[in-house]
Design an enzyme around this catalytic site. Structure first.
Site, PDB file in Angstrom:
ATOM      1  N   ASN A   7       0.879  -1.170   0.000  1.00 24.75           N
ATOM      2  CA  ASN A   7       0.000   0.000   0.000  1.00 24.75           C
ATOM      3  C   ASN A   7       0.917   1.220   0.000  1.00 24.75           C
ATOM      4  O   ASN A   7       1.532   1.545   1.015  1.00 24.75           O
ATOM      5  CB  ASN A   7      -0.918  -0.007   1.223  1.00 24.75           C
ATOM      6  CG  ASN A   7      -1.834   1.204   1.264  1.00 24.75           C
ATOM      7  OD1 ASN A   7      -1.468   2.299   0.887  1.00 24.75           O
ATOM      8  ND2 ASN A   7      -3.054   1.016   1.763  1.00 24.75           N
ATOM      9  N   GLU A  34      -3.944   1.817  -2.893  1.00 24.20           N
ATOM     10  CA  GLU A  34      -4.008   3.264  -2.642  1.00 24.20           C
ATOM     11  C   GLU A  34      -3.059   4.035  -3.567  1.00 24.20           C
ATOM     12  O   GLU A  34      -2.299   4.899  -3.130  1.00 24.20           O
ATOM     13  CB  GLU A  34      -3.724   3.593  -1.168  1.00 24.20           C
ATOM     14  CG  GLU A  34      -4.927   3.393  -0.276  1.00 24.20           C
ATOM     15  CD  GLU A  34      -4.853   4.191   1.004  1.00 24.20           C
ATOM     16  OE1 GLU A  34      -5.464   5.273   1.051  1.00 24.20           O
ATOM     17  OE2 GLU A  34      -4.180   3.734   1.956  1.00 24.20           O
ATOM     18  N   ASP A 145      -3.895  -4.920   0.974  1.00 22.41           N
ATOM     19  CA  ASP A 145      -4.167  -4.307   2.272  1.00 22.41           C
ATOM     20  C   ASP A 145      -5.544  -4.785   2.697  1.00 22.41           C
ATOM     21  O   ASP A 145      -6.553  -4.331   2.160  1.00 22.41           O
ATOM     22  CB  ASP A 145      -4.114  -2.788   2.145  1.00 22.41           C
ATOM     23  CG  ASP A 145      -4.493  -2.076   3.433  1.00 22.41           C
ATOM     24  OD1 ASP A 145      -4.790  -2.749   4.438  1.00 22.41           O
ATOM     25  OD2 ASP A 145      -4.501  -0.829   3.424  1.00 22.41           O
ATOM     26  N   ASN A 147      -6.874  -4.502   5.738  1.00 24.20           N
ATOM     27  CA  ASN A 147      -7.462  -3.681   6.789  1.00 24.20           C
ATOM     28  C   ASN A 147      -8.100  -4.534   7.883  1.00 24.20           C
ATOM     29  O   ASN A 147      -9.108  -4.157   8.488  1.00 24.20           O
ATOM     30  CB  ASN A 147      -8.469  -2.690   6.209  1.00 24.20           C
ATOM     31  CG  ASN A 147      -7.816  -1.358   5.863  1.00 24.20           C
ATOM     32  OD1 ASN A 147      -7.035  -0.823   6.650  1.00 24.20           O
ATOM     33  ND2 ASN A 147      -8.128  -0.818   4.701  1.00 24.20           N
ATOM     34  N   ASP A 216      -1.396  -6.238   6.070  1.00 20.64           N
ATOM     35  CA  ASP A 216      -1.069  -6.472   4.659  1.00 20.64           C
ATOM     36  C   ASP A 216      -0.659  -7.932   4.503  1.00 20.64           C
ATOM     37  O   ASP A 216       0.260  -8.402   5.190  1.00 20.64           O
ATOM     38  CB  ASP A 216       0.056  -5.539   4.229  1.00 20.64           C
ATOM     39  CG  ASP A 216      -0.324  -4.077   4.418  1.00 20.64           C
ATOM     40  OD1 ASP A 216      -0.899  -3.498   3.488  1.00 20.64           O
ATOM     41  OD2 ASP A 216      -0.056  -3.543   5.516  1.00 20.64           O
ATOM     42  N   ASP A 245       2.611   4.771   5.122  1.00 23.35           N
ATOM     43  CA  ASP A 245       2.449   4.223   6.468  1.00 23.35           C
ATOM     44  C   ASP A 245       2.460   2.694   6.468  1.00 23.35           C
ATOM     45  O   ASP A 245       2.420   2.075   7.531  1.00 23.35           O
ATOM     46  CB  ASP A 245       1.193   4.775   7.160  1.00 23.35           C
ATOM     47  CG  ASP A 245      -0.048   4.743   6.284  1.00 23.35           C
ATOM     48  OD1 ASP A 245       0.044   4.424   5.080  1.00 23.35           O
ATOM     49  OD2 ASP A 245      -1.140   5.067   6.800  1.00 23.35           O
ATOM     50  N   HIS A 246       2.522   2.093   5.290  1.00 28.15           N
ATOM     51  CA  HIS A 246       2.606   0.636   5.149  1.00 28.15           C
ATOM     52  C   HIS A 246       3.984   0.227   4.650  1.00 28.15           C
ATOM     53  O   HIS A 246       4.625   0.963   3.889  1.00 28.15           O
ATOM     54  CB  HIS A 246       1.578   0.122   4.132  1.00 28.15           C
ATOM     55  CG  HIS A 246       0.161   0.296   4.535  1.00 28.15           C
ATOM     56  ND1 HIS A 246      -0.639  -0.752   4.942  1.00 28.15           N
ATOM     57  CD2 HIS A 246      -0.621   1.398   4.557  1.00 28.15           C
ATOM     58  CE1 HIS A 246      -1.855  -0.298   5.199  1.00 28.15           C
ATOM     59  NE2 HIS A 246      -1.869   1.006   4.979  1.00 28.15           N
TER      60      HIS A 246
END
Length: 255
Positions: A7, A34, A145, A147, A216, A245-246
């Site tokens: 991501n 994303e 991802d 989530n 992930d 942030d991933h």
């Protein structure tokens, strides 16, 4: 063969990171989430210079998915068939003998929110579609991802996150339903212990303090499970300036 998922949280911002990472790590297939780019702005030419073909489905500002591969992809599917959704969260393609499904699962915002209900409906639709995909394509890889932190080992503070978004019982049950189709978490084939994360909040020095979640995943079908020789989380790009942030997650398959 090296299969990765990342991501990137805006490909427009993170393209230099992606280019550097591709040059250094040399994966064979990469699922991105994303991307946050309309299709006309996807950097296909820049990635082709590195030896990667691209298939993608994007939209301005939000969402967006792509599959990069050294071999050309075929039989591309965008979205979950039969599930009306304007958000670009799903792309699937066949690369060689592998069917690759790239998912950017709905975040859900908060337990009880209407976006949480949408997440659970989306996961139900994904389950039914993937059941058909695995019947047609025994060599199935589902990555992205998700989530969802699969269990408490994947959460830095399980009690603080108990029944919160990304860790609630219905979300985890939905993920278990996907795994019950005959899919295996590649990371857990090689690592039993907790404390390994793929996402850290930008706030409160989340990465430095390792306050993360493992959300992930690279899931492998039964036929690919025995070919998985290694799995890892590449934390290095999270240390770079203006990072996603991933972190990328990787599964390695024997040919």
């Amino acid at each position: 063969m090296k299969i990765a998922s990342w991501n990137v949280n805006s490909l427009n911002v993170r393209l230099p990171h992606l280019v550097e990472w591709l040059k250094d790590r040399q994966p064979d297939i990469v699922g991105l989430q994303e991307t946050k780019l309309e299709d006309a702005k996807f950097p296909a030419a820049a990635l082709a210079e590195l030896g990667y073909r691209s298939v993608f489905a994007g939209q301005k500002t939000y969402n967006g998915v792509a599959i990069l591969s050294r071999e050309p992809a075929r039989d591309v599917q965008v979205g979950i068939p039969g599930f009306e959704d304007e958000q670009k969260r799903v792309i699937a393609a066949t690369v060689g003998d592998l069917r690759v499904v790239d998912l950017y699962v709905v975040n859900g915002k908060a337990v009880g929110d209407e976006k949480y209900d949408y997440k659970l409906r989306w996961l139900d639709a994904a389950h039914d579609w993937l059941a058909a995909e695995i019947a047609r394509h025994p060599n199935l890889i589902v990555l992205g991802d998700f989530n969802i932190a699969p269990d408490d080992r994947d959460v830095h503070d399980p009690e603080a996150w108990r029944e919160q978004i990304l860790c609630s019982t219905p979300e985890r049950e939905a993920l278990r339903r996907l795994l019950a189709l005959g899919l295996h978490d590649s990371f857990r084939l090689h690592h039993d212990q907790g404390g390994h994360y793929s996402w850290w909040d930008y706030r409160a020095a989340g990465f430095r303090r390792n306050l993360g979640l493992r959300i992930d995943l690279v899931l492998l079908s039964d036929t690919l499970r025995g070919r998985c020789t290694a799995a890892s989380i590449d934390r290095e790009p999270r240390t770079w300036e203006r990072p996603s942030d991933h972190a990328p997650v990787i599964a390695e398959l024997a040919d």
